[in-house]
Design a protein around this motif. Structure first.
Motif, PDB file in Angstrom:
ATOM      1  N   SER A 157       0.849  -1.185   0.000  1.00  0.00           N
ATOM      2  CA  SER A 157       0.000   0.000   0.000  1.00  0.00           C
ATOM      3  C   SER A 157       0.889   1.241   0.000  1.00  0.00           C
ATOM      4  O   SER A 157       1.981   1.239   0.562  1.00  0.00           O
ATOM      5  N   LEU A 158       0.409   2.281  -0.684  1.00  0.00           N
ATOM      6  CA  LEU A 158       1.204   3.498  -0.784  1.00  0.00           C
ATOM      7  C   LEU A 158       1.257   4.205   0.559  1.00  0.00           C
ATOM      8  O   LEU A 158       0.291   4.172   1.318  1.00  0.00           O
ATOM      9  N   PRO A 159       2.379   4.847   0.854  1.00  0.00           N
ATOM     10  CA  PRO A 159       2.398   5.692   2.039  1.00  0.00           C
ATOM     11  C   PRO A 159       1.368   6.804   1.857  1.00  0.00           C
ATOM     12  O   PRO A 159       1.090   7.206   0.729  1.00  0.00           O
ATOM     13  N   PRO A 160       0.774   7.301   2.935  1.00  0.00           N
ATOM     14  CA  PRO A 160      -0.288   8.302   2.776  1.00  0.00           C
ATOM     15  C   PRO A 160       0.261   9.592   2.170  1.00  0.00           C
ATOM     16  O   PRO A 160       1.390   9.984   2.449  1.00  0.00           O
ATOM     17  N   PHE A 161      -0.554  10.196   1.310  1.00  0.00           N
ATOM     18  CA  PHE A 161      -0.166  11.505   0.770  1.00  0.00           C
ATOM     19  C   PHE A 161      -1.420  12.335   0.586  1.00  0.00           C
ATOM     20  O   PHE A 161      -2.536  11.802   0.586  1.00  0.00           O
ATOM     21  N   HIS A 162      -1.218  13.637   0.448  1.00  0.00           N
ATOM     22  CA  HIS A 162      -2.349  14.520   0.208  1.00  0.00           C
ATOM     23  C   HIS A 162      -2.553  14.631  -1.290  1.00  0.00           C
ATOM     24  O   HIS A 162      -1.650  15.020  -2.030  1.00  0.00           O
ATOM     25  N   GLU A 163      -3.781  14.250  -1.754  1.00  0.00           N
ATOM     26  CA  GLU A 163      -3.942  14.270  -3.201  1.00  0.00           C
ATOM     27  C   GLU A 163      -4.458  15.618  -3.687  1.00  0.00           C
ATOM     28  O   GLU A 163      -5.299  16.245  -3.049  1.00  0.00           O
ATOM     29  N   LYS A 164      -3.878  16.057  -4.800  1.00  0.00           N
ATOM     30  CA  LYS A 164      -4.310  17.306  -5.438  1.00  0.00           C
ATOM     31  C   LYS A 164      -5.449  17.020  -6.393  1.00  0.00           C
ATOM     32  O   LYS A 164      -6.399  17.784  -6.498  1.00  0.00           O
ATOM     33  N   ILE A 165      -5.295  15.890  -7.087  1.00  0.00           N
ATOM     34  CA  ILE A 165      -6.301  15.500  -8.078  1.00  0.00           C
ATOM     35  C   ILE A 165      -6.683  14.062  -7.820  1.00  0.00           C
ATOM     36  O   ILE A 165      -5.830  13.244  -7.463  1.00  0.00           O
ATOM     37  N   GLU A 166      -7.963  13.770  -7.967  1.00  0.00           N
ATOM     38  CA  GLU A 166      -8.390  12.384  -7.888  1.00  0.00           C
ATOM     39  C   GLU A 166      -9.411  12.130  -8.990  1.00  0.00           C
ATOM     40  O   GLU A 166     -10.344  12.907  -9.165  1.00  0.00           O
ATOM     41  N   THR A 167      -9.208  11.068  -9.747  1.00  0.00           N
ATOM     42  CA  THR A 167     -10.211  10.722 -10.758  1.00  0.00           C
ATOM     43  C   THR A 167     -10.963   9.490 -10.289  1.00  0.00           C
ATOM     44  O   THR A 167     -10.391   8.589  -9.685  1.00  0.00           O
ATOM     45  N   ARG A 168     -12.265   9.500 -10.582  1.00  0.00           N
ATOM     46  CA  ARG A 168     -13.105   8.359 -10.212  1.00  0.00           C
ATOM     47  C   ARG A 168     -13.865   7.888 -11.443  1.00  0.00           C
ATOM     48  O   ARG A 168     -14.713   8.618 -11.953  1.00  0.00           O
ATOM     49  N   GLY A 169     -13.531   6.723 -11.904  1.00  0.00           N
ATOM     50  CA  GLY A 169     -14.217   6.152 -13.063  1.00  0.00           C
ATOM     51  C   GLY A 169     -14.193   7.073 -14.277  1.00  0.00           C
ATOM     52  O   GLY A 169     -15.177   7.192 -14.993  1.00  0.00           O
ATOM     53  N   LEU A 170     -13.055   7.714 -14.495  1.00  0.00           N
ATOM     54  CA  LEU A 170     -12.967   8.682 -15.594  1.00  0.00           C
ATOM     55  C   LEU A 170     -12.897   7.955 -16.938  1.00  0.00           C
ATOM     56  O   LEU A 170     -12.001   7.158 -17.184  1.00  0.00           O
ATOM     57  N   LYS A 171     -13.881   8.264 -17.780  1.00  0.00           N
ATOM     58  CA  LYS A 171     -13.933   7.655 -19.111  1.00  0.00           C
ATOM     59  C   LYS A 171     -13.919   8.768 -20.141  1.00  0.00           C
ATOM     60  O   LYS A 171     -14.532   9.805 -19.936  1.00  0.00           O
ATOM     61  N   ALA A 172     -13.229   8.536 -21.247  1.00  0.00           N
ATOM     62  CA  ALA A 172     -13.204   9.545 -22.310  1.00  0.00           C
ATOM     63  C   ALA A 172     -13.322   8.849 -23.655  1.00  0.00           C
ATOM     64  O   ALA A 172     -12.760   7.777 -23.862  1.00  0.00           O
ATOM     65  N   SER A 173     -14.082   9.471 -24.547  1.00  0.00           N
ATOM     66  CA  SER A 173     -14.306   8.875 -25.861  1.00  0.00           C
ATOM     67  C   SER A 173     -14.150   9.915 -26.954  1.00  0.00           C
ATOM     68  O   SER A 173     -14.330  11.108 -26.737  1.00  0.00           O
ATOM     69  N   PHE A 174     -13.793   9.423 -28.135  1.00  0.00           N
ATOM     70  CA  PHE A 174     -13.932  10.203 -29.364  1.00  0.00           C
ATOM     71  C   PHE A 174     -15.060   9.541 -30.135  1.00  0.00           C
ATOM     72  O   PHE A 174     -14.896   8.436 -30.658  1.00  0.00           O
ATOM     73  N   GLY A 175     -16.211  10.194 -30.181  1.00  0.00           N
ATOM     74  CA  GLY A 175     -17.365   9.557 -30.804  1.00  0.00           C
ATOM     75  C   GLY A 175     -17.696   8.272 -30.072  1.00  0.00           C
ATOM     76  O   GLY A 175     -17.881   8.268 -28.864  1.00  0.00           O
ATOM     77  N   SER A 176     -17.737   7.149 -30.803  1.00  0.00           N
ATOM     78  CA  SER A 176     -18.081   5.887 -30.159  1.00  0.00           C
ATOM     79  C   SER A 176     -16.831   5.123 -29.715  1.00  0.00           C
ATOM     80  O   SER A 176     -16.922   4.022 -29.186  1.00  0.00           O
ATOM     81  N   ASN A 177     -15.677   5.714 -29.948  1.00  0.00           N
ATOM     82  CA  ASN A 177     -14.429   5.025 -29.620  1.00  0.00           C
ATOM     83  C   ASN A 177     -13.942   5.441 -28.229  1.00  0.00           C
ATOM     84  O   ASN A 177     -13.467   6.558 -28.035  1.00  0.00           O
ATOM     85  N   MET A 178     -14.078   4.534 -27.258  1.00  0.00           N
ATOM     86  CA  MET A 178     -13.689   4.871 -25.894  1.00  0.00           C
ATOM     87  C   MET A 178     -12.192   4.658 -25.712  1.00  0.00           C
ATOM     88  O   MET A 178     -11.691   3.554 -25.883  1.00  0.00           O
ATOM     89  N   VAL A 179     -11.477   5.734 -25.385  1.00  0.00           N
ATOM     90  CA  VAL A 179     -10.026   5.611 -25.253  1.00  0.00           C
ATOM     91  C   VAL A 179      -9.579   5.575 -23.798  1.00  0.00           C
ATOM     92  O   VAL A 179      -8.474   5.124 -23.503  1.00  0.00           O
ATOM     93  N   LEU A 180     -10.421   6.044 -22.875  1.00  0.00           N
ATOM     94  CA  LEU A 180     -10.132   5.898 -21.446  1.00  0.00           C
ATOM     95  C   LEU A 180     -11.293   5.120 -20.853  1.00  0.00           C
ATOM     96  O   LEU A 180     -12.442   5.528 -20.971  1.00  0.00           O
TER      97      LEU A 180
END
Lengths: 271, 268
Positions: free
Chosen positions: B13-36
């Motif tokens: 497990s990672l040592p604790p840190f303060h997160e600046k950014i957190e993504t949750r279930g981030l999905k990205a697509s170009f049209g119907s093509n899901m790249v994330l």
């Protein structure tokens, strides 16, 4: 093969040179300061000029530019920057059709909505007809010159937290402005040489234009009108007017070349 | 020899840190093509995090989602959450323009504005947004250029075109330009891929200086670069996050076989 290509080039270039040569040879005798500053005289009366036609052309092309440039540039920006909108697609298509339209039909259109309504041929109607000729040229060249501004520059600006419309106004137009200027000059050259849209709108007048609501002369119309006349001195004047018009076109085209040259030869810094 | 499943991984497990950014279930697509395809990742504050993976793994798209640049591509869509300081940047009430001021970006190819001088380039983020004060601009320009270690090289020719600089200098100019709007986070999308080794070394050195004031995310397909500069590294493959760990641990002792095969050069 090279011979054939050279032949094709000659076939393309020689007629142009012949026309320019002929216009210069026939028009030069008419040229004088008085020719440019005097108003027309009746056939056989010496000392006539084409000042009224020059001023009529300047007035109508100028007014047409004032109308067409803001609308055309606005439309071009819209086509280039918001291509995903259906309105943009539709109006872009309409713009293409308009660009190909026979200009005489634009004249008929303006005749129907302006000339008939005001019950008079007028410089205003002529200017509106010329503006319709210029509009698609300005819109298309604006669109093309903004489209070649790299996406990377738009993104650089957006990534700095600059809103899209400011990015378009300041970065995209700032980078593409040489192309924009080129489009405006080309459309002015085109409008200055148009006769057909004026036949049914501005008609003709031998007098210096005093009102937008009266018929007005123009250089192309004068060439047509004088050129068809049976009077030798009028026909000479038509050649002189043709020389003036051709010289103006060449000057504008050279300016465009300089514009484009600057656009591609590198970048100028503004501190 | 003990069986593989008995290897103790509980201390991973990672040592604790303060997160600046957190993504949750981030999905990205170009049209119907899901790249994330759903990225859950916490990015520590004031550290350098490398996003690494082969071409087409979605790493660039990932960072472009963090400043809402992805959605500007026609047909591009985003789903899921991306929290900046605990607030979702995709919330309806959020203006993407504000996010882009807080999350700066440096692109793969240096992209100074070609019609602007060095000076105008650095302060473009201010002037394009209507800041006029000469003194403010001059102060910002000097501060940003010093922060990007470019000041000494350009201070006597601030009026020259930004395009007149070398590639490495142009990239540092772009970094200065990004810093001028005082972001919290700096996204760097393969910032050295167009640069020679000397210029690359300068940028990497610069990054380690900048991390004291900024949270830095660097996209790279270059494993040496990730191991040189990054405190944490995430390995992306086919639109998914395979593994995220402290850089040294990820390289020396990866948990996933896929990561191991990538860093040992068996594919990529």
């Amino acid at each position: 093969m090279t011979g054939l290509i050279l032949l094709a080039v000659a076939v393309a270039v020689v007629p142009l040179l012949l026309i320019i040569g002929d216009v210069v040879a026939q028009g030069a005798p008419a040229m004088s300061l008085a020719f440019l500053t005097n108003t027309p005289t009746p056939p056989g009366v010496p000392g006539g000029g084409i000042a009224s036609a020059i001023q009529g052309s300047v007035l109508m092309v100028g007014l047409a530019t004032l109308i067409a440039v803001p609308i055309g540039v606005g439309a071009g920006i819209y086509f280039s920057e918001w291509p995903e909108s259906r309105l943009s697609f539709l109006s872009s298509f309409t713009n293409d059709v308009l660009a190909e339209f026979p200009t005489i039909t634009l004249g008929i259109f303006v005749y129907l909505i302006i000339v008939l309504a005001t019950r008079s041929f007028s410089a205003l109607a002529g200017a509106i007809a010329l503006a319709i000729v210029m509009l698609p040229i300005v819109a298309r060249t604006t669109e093309e010159s903004l489209k070649i501004v790299p996406v990377s520059l738009r993104e650089a600006s957006m990534a700095l937290g600059v809103p899209r419309w400011k990015t378009v106004l300041r970065v995209v137009i700032g980078t593409g402005k040489a192309g924009l200027g080129t489009g405006v000059l080309l459309s002015v050259a085109r409008a200055a040489g148009e006769t057909a849209p004026l036949l049914l709108t501005a008609l003709y007048s031998p007098f210096i234009p005093r009102s937008l609501f009266l018929p007005a002369g123009s250089i192309p119309y004068l060439i047509y009108y004088y050129g068809l006349s049976p009077f030798a001195d009028w026909r000479t004047a038509a050649w002189g007017a043709a020389l003036l018009l051709v010289a103006f076109m060449l000057l504008l085209n050279l300016t465009v070349k300089v514009f484009i040259g600057r656009r591609f030869s590198g970048v100028r810094a503004e501190f | 020899m003990r069986p593989a499943e008995e290897i103790d991984v509980s201390d991973r497990s990672l040592p604790p840190f303060h997160e600046k950014i957190e993504t949750r279930g981030l999905k990205a697509s170009f049209g119907s093509n899901m790249v994330l395809k759903g990225i859950d990742l916490r990015i520590p504050e004031n550290k350098i995090t490398a996003v690494m993976g082969p071409s087409g793994c979605g790493k660039t798209t990932f960072v472009r989602c963090l400043n809402r640049l992805h959605e500007l591509t026609p047909g591009a869509t985003v789903e899921g959450e991306a929290l900046l300081d605990g607030k979702d940047i995709y919330d309806k009430s959020v203006d993407p323009v504000d996010i882009r001021r807080r999350v700066g970006m440096v692109f793969q190819k240096p992209n100074p504005f070609p019609t602007m001088s060095i000076f105008s380039n650095v302060v473009a983020g201010l002037t394009l947004n209507g800041v006029r004060g000469k003194e403010v601009l001059e102060r910002t320009a000097e501060r940003s250029l010093r922060a990007a270690y470019l000041w000494d090289e350009v201070k006597d020719k601030l009026g020259n075109s930004g395009a007149s600089l070398s590639g490495g200098q142009q990239q540092r100019l772009c970094i200065a330009r990004a810093l001028a709007v005082e972001p919290d986070v700096l996204l760097m999308d393969e910032p050295c891929s167009a640069l020679d080794p000397t210029a690359t070394a300068k940028i990497e050195e610069l990054m380690t200086m900048l991390k004291h004031d900024y949270t830095i995310i660097i996209v790279t397909h270059n494993m040496q670069q990730a191991s040189r500069v990054a405190d944490y590294t995430g390995f992306f493959y086919l639109g998914k996050l395979v593994e995220f760990d402290e850089t040294a641990r990820l390289f020396e002792n990866p948990r996933e076989e896929l990561t191991e095969r990538y860093i040992t050069g068996k594919f990529g």
